[in-house]
Design an enzyme around this catalytic site. Structure first.
Site, PDB file in Angstrom:
ATOM      1  N   ASN A   1       0.798  -1.221   0.000  1.00 18.48           N
ATOM      2  CA  ASN A   1       0.000   0.000   0.000  1.00 18.48           C
ATOM      3  C   ASN A   1       0.832   1.272   0.000  1.00 18.48           C
ATOM      4  O   ASN A   1       1.974   1.302   0.467  1.00 18.48           O
ATOM      5  CB  ASN A   1      -0.892   0.048   1.265  1.00 18.48           C
ATOM      6  CG  ASN A   1      -1.986  -0.983   1.250  1.00 18.48           C
ATOM      7  OD1 ASN A   1      -2.863  -0.970   0.406  1.00 18.48           O
ATOM      8  ND2 ASN A   1      -1.932  -1.913   2.211  1.00 18.48           N
TER       9      ASN A   1
ATOM     10  N   GLU B   1      -3.968  -8.776   9.669  1.00 19.33           N
ATOM     11  CA  GLU B   1      -3.675  -7.675   8.765  1.00 19.33           C
ATOM     12  C   GLU B   1      -2.526  -8.084   7.856  1.00 19.33           C
ATOM     13  O   GLU B   1      -1.450  -8.443   8.337  1.00 19.33           O
ATOM     14  CB  GLU B   1      -3.311  -6.407   9.548  1.00 19.33           C
ATOM     15  CG  GLU B   1      -2.801  -5.259   8.709  1.00 19.33           C
ATOM     16  CD  GLU B   1      -3.785  -4.848   7.624  1.00 19.33           C
ATOM     17  OE1 GLU B   1      -3.385  -4.828   6.433  1.00 19.33           O
ATOM     18  OE2 GLU B   1      -4.966  -4.572   7.941  1.00 19.33           O
TER      19      GLU B   1
ATOM     20  N   ASP C   1      -2.850 -13.098   5.170  1.00 13.84           N
ATOM     21  CA  ASP C   1      -4.095 -12.921   4.420  1.00 13.84           C
ATOM     22  C   ASP C   1      -5.247 -13.489   5.244  1.00 13.84           C
ATOM     23  O   ASP C   1      -5.107 -14.542   5.887  1.00 13.84           O
ATOM     24  CB  ASP C   1      -4.001 -13.653   3.081  1.00 13.84           C
ATOM     25  CG  ASP C   1      -5.321 -13.679   2.334  1.00 13.84           C
ATOM     26  OD1 ASP C   1      -5.665 -12.684   1.695  1.00 13.84           O
ATOM     27  OD2 ASP C   1      -6.018 -14.724   2.420  1.00 13.84           O
ATOM     28  N   GLY C   2      -6.393 -12.805   5.239  1.00 15.00           N
ATOM     29  CA  GLY C   2      -7.508 -13.207   6.083  1.00 15.00           C
ATOM     30  C   GLY C   2      -7.992 -14.619   5.830  1.00 15.00           C
ATOM     31  O   GLY C   2      -8.205 -15.394   6.777  1.00 15.00           O
TER      32      GLY C   2
ATOM     33  N   ASP D   1     -13.501  -6.843   7.422  1.00 19.06           N
ATOM     34  CA  ASP D   1     -13.308  -5.440   7.030  1.00 19.06           C
ATOM     35  C   ASP D   1     -12.156  -5.328   6.043  1.00 19.06           C
ATOM     36  O   ASP D   1     -11.238  -4.542   6.221  1.00 19.06           O
ATOM     37  CB  ASP D   1     -13.042  -4.592   8.275  1.00 19.06           C
ATOM     38  CG  ASP D   1     -13.116  -3.095   7.984  1.00 19.06           C
ATOM     39  OD1 ASP D   1     -13.681  -2.724   6.939  1.00 19.06           O
ATOM     40  OD2 ASP D   1     -12.605  -2.309   8.805  1.00 19.06           O
TER      41      ASP D   1
END
Length: 533
Positions: free
Chosen positions: A252, A333, A358-359, A376
């Site tokens: 990001n 996260e 990774d979720g 989320d």
């Protein structure tokens, strides 16, 4: 094949030619990855944007191959090839500076020029303007080098194969180095400069050895030095003067804004806020507040175990810990840098465990069950398809205790009955019997609560009535008034078919057009002066 008598001596060394091919291939891939990072803060890093980047770059390379081949046959002067490499290098060095202005300038023009697919057009035209030309020039390298490396038709296949091998190896390295080393370490701007510098050195070696075009070398070097001074100094949100933090991670672009009242994290420039910390405590006024109804809906005894997939800086976990007794919270996260910012700027308690993963992959290896799972992980149109399918929600269900509740933040509310939120809700309904939604006031967010406990809502209302905190009681009363039961259809997303980005793009386009309607009207009535005022 070319006339060896008039060729500079350095070109008689095939290793130099192979290095030219190697570094040009490396630079192409580095620019492609840099392009994705340059555009992501403005247009997201979705598959749609990646498709635009790859498509335009392939067009540039194909046209460069054609032009380079014709040029090499017509005038096989190596000065022209290395001159093109110099121009490409300087252009690449300037991209971090001019590219950000180009994004905003093109977007401003498209405000009054297009009515649909705004982000697609903006990303596509930006790629064409900023990236096509230097990659077109680098596309001329291979056919030109063939002219200087092939000695005879007897070994032409071997020579061309070696050239392609060097190009491929360079491309491989140019893929891994920016992603895992240069961008996380020194940022996107310096990454462009590094690979630009490599190309300039390559060309300078040629011109110095052949004692030609000294002026061209000097001018290119000066322009490169100027770019080195300006490009890294301008941030993605260059109009923001008081950022507490601006940087990049593997995943990001990261921006922390701070004032006397709150601290917020954004992972892009044009769309929203991902995490908020209220310095005085209390509610955020955002979707995190609404999601706090989930612990009251869950059928628990003395303790409530909460898992947050997409932890961010921990806003939701912190609020639940603050307002409810007997709560434990942990999060997943994928971006470790965000977790570091959470502890540095957002006062995430040390006892809150955050797993960098990774979720969905976390659920694959986790044996623990929870009372509340907060999903989320959806950000503008960058919705992970693997966390939107019925298979994923089946995994979430398997990690809930009996009477457990899943709450999902859907951040692009739309009235379209075939929109992304309806697909997500229908997919969730294929795994859960109780589905209730509430729209977040003043935003495009919608919170979805899902459970297989038929007493979910009655339990919520019963517990809400007993709340002693007046602010929390008022909030839950407002949520109760807005809750509606969702009636599902058959819009199911699967691991095999989940067009979440196209669906998300449609909603984003509608939202953008709604926001831009005012400016279009001003332009229609008052022209450019109206927009400037």
């Amino acid at each position: 094949m070319t006339d060896k008598k008039n060729t500079p001596k350095i070109l008689n060394n095939k290793w130099y030619l192979y290095l030219t091919e190697f570094f040009s291939g490396m630079s192409v891939m580095a620019v492609e990855l840099g392009a994705s990072r340059l555009l992501a803060p403005y247009f997201s890093s979705s598959q749609i944007v990646w498709t635009i980047i790859i498509g335009t770059i392939m067009i540039a390379m194909a046209l460069g191959n054609i032009y380079g081949g014709k040029s090499a046959d017509k005038n096989p002067n190596p000065d022209k090839l290395y001159g093109r490499i110099l121009i490409a290098a300087v252009w690449i060095a300037a991209i971090p500076f001019i590219g950000k202005f180009a994004v905003l300038g093109i977007s401003a023009l498209l405000v009054v020029a297009v009515d649909t697919n705004f982000l697609i057009w903006a990303a596509f035209i930006t790629c064409m303007v900023v990236f096509v030309f230097p990659l077109f020039l680098l596309g001329t390298v291979t056919p030109s080098l063939v002219k200087y490396t092939v000695d005879s038709l007897d070994d032409s296949g071997k020579t061309v194969g070696t050239l392609n091998a060097f190009n491929t190896i360079g491309s491989i390295i140019g893929t891994f180095v920016p992603t895992f080393i240069s961008i996380p370490t020194v940022g996107t701007s310096v990454t462009f400069l590094i690979f630009s510098g490599i190309l300039i050195i390559l060309a300078i070696v040629y011109f110095i050895s052949s004692r030609r075009n000294t002026v061209k070398v000097i001018v290119s070097s000066l322009l490169f030095i100027i770019c080195c001074g300006f490009s890294p100094s301008i941030g993605f949100a260059f109009w923001e003067k008081d950022l507490a933090y601006e940087g990049e991670s593997i995943y990001n672009y990261l921006q922390v804004n701070e004032n006397d009242y709150r601290t917020s994290l954004s992972t892009n420039v044009l769309f929203g806020v991902q995490s908020v910390y209220m310095k005085s405590g209390g509610f955020t006024g955002m979707y995190y507040d609404y999601a706090m109804a989930a612990p009251l809906m869950a059928d628990t005894d003395d303790t409530t175990d909460i898992l947050v997939l997409g932890m961010g800086t921990g806003t939701y976990a912190k609020q639940c810990l603050e307002y409810f007794d007997g709560v434990t919270a942990e999060g997943v996260e994928i971006d470790e840098k965000i977790t570091e910012l959470a502890y540095e700027y957002f006062e995430l308690p040390e006892e809150v465990k955050v797993t960098t993963y990774d979720g969905r992959a976390f659920l694959n290896v986790c044996d623990k069950k929870y009372d509340v799972i907060m999903v989320d992980a959806y950000q503008d149109i960058t919705i992970p398809f693997q966390m939107s399918s019925k298979e994923f929600f089946a995994q979430v269900k398997s990690h809930l205790n009996d009477g457990g509740v899943m709450v999902v933040n859907m951040n692009m509310r739309s009235e379209d009955s075939n929109g992304i939120n309806n697909y997500l809700a229908d997919t969730i309904a294929s795994q859960f019997s109780e589905i209730f939604i509430v729209d977040v006031s003043g935003s495009t967010n919608r919170e979805l609560f899902a459970s297989n406990d038929p007493e979910m809502i009655s339990s919520f209302r019963e517990k809400a009535l007993k709340l002693e905190n007046e602010d929390l009681y008022s909030l839950m009363s407002m949520i109760n008034d807005g809750l509606t039961e969702y009636e599902s259809t058959d819009l199911i997303l699967t691991d095999d078919k989940a067009p979440v980005e196209l669906l998300g793009m449609s909603v984003i386009d509608d939202l953008i057009q709604e926001e831009l309607s005012y400016y279009k009207q001003r332009f229609k009535e008052d022209g450019i002066k109206g927009l400037l005022s």
